[in-house]
Design an enzyme around this catalytic site. Structure first.
Site, short mmCIF file in Angstrom:
data_model
loop_
_atom_site.label_atom_id
_atom_site.label_comp_id
_atom_site.label_asym_id
_atom_site.label_seq_id
_atom_site.Cartn_x
_atom_site.Cartn_y
_atom_site.Cartn_z
N HIS A 62 15.71 -4.59 -8.24
CA HIS A 62 16.24 -5.20 -9.47
C HIS A 62 17.19 -4.23 -10.18
O HIS A 62 18.27 -4.62 -10.64
CB HIS A 62 15.11 -5.55 -10.44
CG HIS A 62 14.16 -6.60 -9.96
ND1 HIS A 62 12.79 -6.43 -9.96
CD2 HIS A 62 14.37 -7.86 -9.49
CE1 HIS A 62 12.21 -7.53 -9.51
NE2 HIS A 62 13.14 -8.41 -9.20
N LYS A 107 4.24 -18.99 -10.99
CA LYS A 107 3.67 -17.65 -10.77
C LYS A 107 2.68 -17.27 -11.87
O LYS A 107 2.90 -17.59 -13.04
CB LYS A 107 4.79 -16.60 -10.75
CG LYS A 107 5.74 -16.74 -9.56
CD LYS A 107 6.82 -15.67 -9.58
CE LYS A 107 7.73 -15.77 -8.36
NZ LYS A 107 8.87 -14.84 -8.44
N ARG A 141 19.09 -10.77 -1.08
CA ARG A 141 18.62 -9.84 -0.04
C ARG A 141 18.73 -10.45 1.34
O ARG A 141 18.81 -9.76 2.34
CB ARG A 141 17.14 -9.46 -0.29
CG ARG A 141 16.88 -8.65 -1.52
CD ARG A 141 15.42 -8.63 -1.86
NE ARG A 141 14.94 -10.00 -2.14
CZ ARG A 141 13.78 -10.31 -2.65
NH1 ARG A 141 12.92 -9.35 -2.93
NH2 ARG A 141 13.43 -11.55 -2.86
N SER A 185 8.79 -7.80 -5.82
CA SER A 185 7.67 -7.50 -6.73
C SER A 185 6.35 -7.87 -6.08
O SER A 185 5.35 -7.15 -6.23
CB SER A 185 7.84 -8.27 -8.04
OG SER A 185 9.02 -7.88 -8.71
#
Ligand code: PNS
Length: 164
Positions: free
Chosen positions: A16, A40, A89, A127
């Site tokens: 990040h 989440k 990514r 994460s």
């Protein structure tokens, strides 16, 4: 021009930070927005995630951290941000991010999503993987800022104590 870098940041990683550094080089002002993803259940509260992100980004003078409970496009309208920056990514990231970009455009055609390709050396960092590695006592110092490594260590100890 103001850009928003939105996410859950549970917790912020060096991946990040890399994306925010790239955005800070492109835009006058960057706001890292700590938001809620209803899918989440975070390890860290919004306040904790905001504090960790602010500490991790303190070296960037045109970056500030904000937290918001509503829609990303509402925040963009409130602070006058026309750009939303997301890091990519992989192809899997692209599919996920493309849907969100199109939905955000549906909600507010004024907001444009800009994708940046992150540092390839951090392409494996997320994460969720960082939390998993930390949970099992693995080394995470190379993929998160020191303040986050310390916070994760404490959180793992608390969660393990709570689970027993
Ligand atoms: O880090 P994440 O979990 O991939 O980030 C997703 C996030 C927080 C950016 C997304 O869930 C979001 O924008 N939440 C705020 C509410 C909203 O605007 N939802 C519609 C997104 S199309």
């Amino acid at each position: 021009m103001i850009a928003l870098v939105p996410g859950t940041f549970d917790p912020i990683t060096l991946g990040h930070v890399d994306v925010v550094e790239r955005a800070a080089g492109l835009f006058d002002e960057v706001v890292l927005a700590v938001l809620a993803n209803p899918g989440k259940a975070p390890w860290f509260s919004a306040e904790e995630r905001t504090g960790l992100a602010a500490a991790a980004l303190a070296h960037l003078s045109n970056v500030r951290v904000d937290r918001f409970d509503g829609l990303l496009v509402q925040l963009a309208g409130t602070i006058g941000a026309r750009a939303v920056v997301k890091g990519l990514r992989s192809g899997a990231d692209y599919e996920y991010e493309r849907a969100m970009a199109l939905m955000n455009r549906e909600l507010s055609p004024l907001v444009e999503t800009v994708f940046v390709v992150g540092d390839a050396r951090l392409a494996h960092v997320s994460s969720s993987l960082v939390r998993e590695v930390a949970w099992f006592g693995g080394e995470i110092d190379s993929v998160v800022p020191p303040v986050v490594a310390e916070a994760l260590c404490r959180r793992v100890a608390e969660r393990r104590a709570g689970a027993s």
